[in-house]
Motif scaffolding. Structure first.
Motif, short mmCIF file in Angstrom:
data_model
loop_
_atom_site.label_atom_id
_atom_site.label_comp_id
_atom_site.label_asym_id
_atom_site.label_seq_id
_atom_site.Cartn_x
_atom_site.Cartn_y
_atom_site.Cartn_z
N LEU A 29 -28.72 -7.83 -20.53
CA LEU A 29 -29.90 -8.65 -21.08
C LEU A 29 -30.71 -8.67 -22.33
N ALA A 30 -30.50 -8.86 -23.74
CA ALA A 30 -30.56 -8.42 -24.77
C ALA A 30 -31.97 -8.83 -24.73
N LYS A 31 -32.36 -10.26 -24.45
CA LYS A 31 -33.86 -10.16 -24.94
C LYS A 31 -34.44 -11.23 -24.09
N VAL A 32 -35.90 -11.57 -24.30
CA VAL A 32 -36.32 -12.48 -22.97
C VAL A 32 -37.25 -13.01 -23.91
N ASP A 33 -37.25 -14.56 -24.41
CA ASP A 33 -38.94 -14.93 -24.83
C ASP A 33 -39.04 -15.89 -24.73
N ALA A 34 -39.74 -16.77 -23.89
CA ALA A 34 -40.67 -18.00 -23.72
C ALA A 34 -39.42 -18.65 -22.81
N ARG A 65 -33.23 -16.73 -22.93
CA ARG A 65 -31.88 -15.74 -22.12
C ARG A 65 -30.63 -15.12 -22.86
N TRP A 66 -30.51 -14.06 -23.90
CA TRP A 66 -29.86 -13.52 -24.88
C TRP A 66 -28.65 -12.27 -24.04
N TRP A 67 -27.80 -13.32 -23.48
CA TRP A 67 -27.03 -12.49 -22.98
C TRP A 67 -26.05 -11.52 -23.51
N ILE A 68 -25.43 -10.41 -24.01
CA ILE A 68 -24.42 -9.64 -24.86
C ILE A 68 -23.40 -9.22 -23.42
#
Length: 134
Positions: free
Chosen positions: A109-114, A117-120
């Motif tokens: 899970l590379a990023k969480v914002d509002a 979720r960005w999964w790589i």
């Protein structure tokens, strides 16, 4: 006696609050190491719900793409026009593309914002990006 009781209660609360079980922590992103890989930087800058594979990209904002999550947390993305489908289970680190299992070497899970979720997802040969909001 009261002093020792308070100390024991505080210690118990801290040990529970600070414990970290095994497995994948789906709520805390694994920060991406700074890289010169423009593909990763580009993907993390775009909050649109989508799945990006080497063969094709499915954007939720495009008509005919359905994205959702199963009760257990498994994610799916279906292009109703082409029938293409991507199923990803972050907890089990499993990936299916068009109903074929793909061997996963790592997920993060590379990023969480509002809520986004960005999964790589890394396979032996490719990098897949799965971006979802929920």
């Amino acid at each position: 006696m009261k002093k020792w009781g308070i100390i024991l209660i505080i210690s118990a609360i801290c040990s529970v609050a600070c414990s970290h079980g095994g497995g994948i922590d789906n709520d805390r992103p694994d920060p991406v190491t700074p890289t010169r890989d423009d593909k990763v930087v580009e993907q993390l800058a775009n909050p649109a719900e989508r799945v990006v594979t080497p063969e094709y990209t499915m954007n939720y904002r495009d008509c005919g793409v359905i994205m959702g999550a199963e009760a257990g947390g498994a994610l799916f993305c279906i292009d109703t026009g082409t029938g293409r489908r991507v199923d990803f289970n972050p907890s089990a680190a499993t990936l299916y593309i068009d109903n074929r299992a793909v061997a996963v070497t790592s997920t993060r899970l590379a990023k969480v914002d509002a809520g986004t979720r960005w999964w790589i997802i890394t396979t032996a040969t490719d990098t897949i990006f799965y971006v979802t909001s929920h």
